[in-house]
Design an enzyme around this catalytic site. Sequence first.
Site, PDB file in Angstrom:
ATOM      1  N   ILE A  90       0.872  -1.169   0.000  1.00 50.04           N
ATOM      2  CA  ILE A  90       0.000   0.000   0.000  1.00 50.04           C
ATOM      3  C   ILE A  90       0.913   1.225   0.000  1.00 50.04           C
ATOM      4  CG2 ILE A  90      -2.040  -1.049   1.056  1.00 50.04           C
ATOM      5  CD1 ILE A  90      -1.210  -0.051   3.731  1.00 50.04           C
ATOM      6  N   ASP A  91       0.428   2.319  -0.550  1.00 47.61           N
ATOM      7  CA  ASP A  91       1.259   3.508  -0.709  1.00 47.61           C
ATOM      8  C   ASP A  91       1.783   4.017   0.632  1.00 47.61           C
ATOM      9  OD1 ASP A  91       0.758   3.451  -3.418  1.00 47.61           O
ATOM     10  OD2 ASP A  91      -0.811   4.982  -3.340  1.00 47.61           O
ATOM     11  N   LYS A  92       2.887   4.740   0.567  1.00 48.65           N
ATOM     12  CA  LYS A  92       3.489   5.323   1.762  1.00 48.65           C
ATOM     13  C   LYS A  92       2.465   6.090   2.590  1.00 48.65           C
ATOM     14  CE  LYS A  92       6.690   9.015   3.109  1.00 48.65           C
ATOM     15  NZ  LYS A  92       7.656  10.043   2.632  1.00 48.65           N
ATOM     16  N   ARG A 201      -6.604   5.747  -6.276  1.00 53.45           N
ATOM     17  CA  ARG A 201      -6.393   7.185  -6.433  1.00 53.45           C
ATOM     18  C   ARG A 201      -6.625   7.627  -7.874  1.00 53.45           C
ATOM     19  NH1 ARG A 201      -0.514   7.777  -4.152  1.00 53.45           N
ATOM     20  NH2 ARG A 201      -0.889   9.983  -4.586  1.00 53.45           N
TER      21      ARG A 201
END
Length: 280
Positions: A90-92, A201
């Site tokens: 998962i993204d930062k 996103r």
Amino acid sequence: MEPKHRVNEGWEIAITLPEPVDADPEAEAIPITVVFEDAHLIVVDKPAGLVVHPGAGNWTGTLVNALLHHCGDSLSGIGGVKRPGIVHRIDKDTSGLLVVAKSDEAHQGLAAQFADHGKTGPLERAYSALVWGAPQSLKGTINANLARSQANRQKIAVVKTSGRHAVTHWQVKERFGPAQDPSVAALVECRLETGRTHQIRVHMAHIGHPLIGDQDYGTGFKTKANRLPPHLKDRVERFSRQALHAGLLAFAHPVTGETLRFESPYPSDFNDLLSGFRHF
């Protein structure tokens, strides 16, 4: 020199190479929230701001560094020295649940489930997203291929041809705004049928509802904050990441076959922002 700068015949160009970086990440005593752990796997609740594995610009201070400290040498080696045990990311700046393999057997079993996208097994991934605007329909599906943006290689874009198949199912949970027009923002649950980089996103921005706080795909909606009540405008401007939380993760244990299901509560920053919209 700019990447698109034209090079003329006879020019001499000097290239400075950075010093080589050790490929082996080191264990670091970084606190992590462990939701479940056994001999084969570990489920963690990742905070926003923590990168999953080492890479350009983030060679230390990652979840992998933290797991090496927590698990020692028990992480699966299939992912390579920089990504031991990592089967999904998962993204930062996205918070929430992540499963990591500790044994090679678990890694192979988990990787097969993620590759299957839950078509034949119990794999589920659900995210909560706060988005600008409120979709007119209560639910829908976004089926749009994704690829690296030609304009900015650090971003992902929807493409009509080629690219990677990507499908996101979304459902509106709440709408926010004044009583006469509750369409300023919405809380949306997104379920992944595929797992591409920045998928939620990009997909939500593609249908005109980018995530609040998204500095890559939602900057065109920054002016919307100026129309909010002062207390809410302040909360939105203080929210320093995309409003996305991986709150549900379910899968079959790759060794025992037991279905495991985990839910993560909203972190404090997400909950504070959500509370502000609920008191519009």
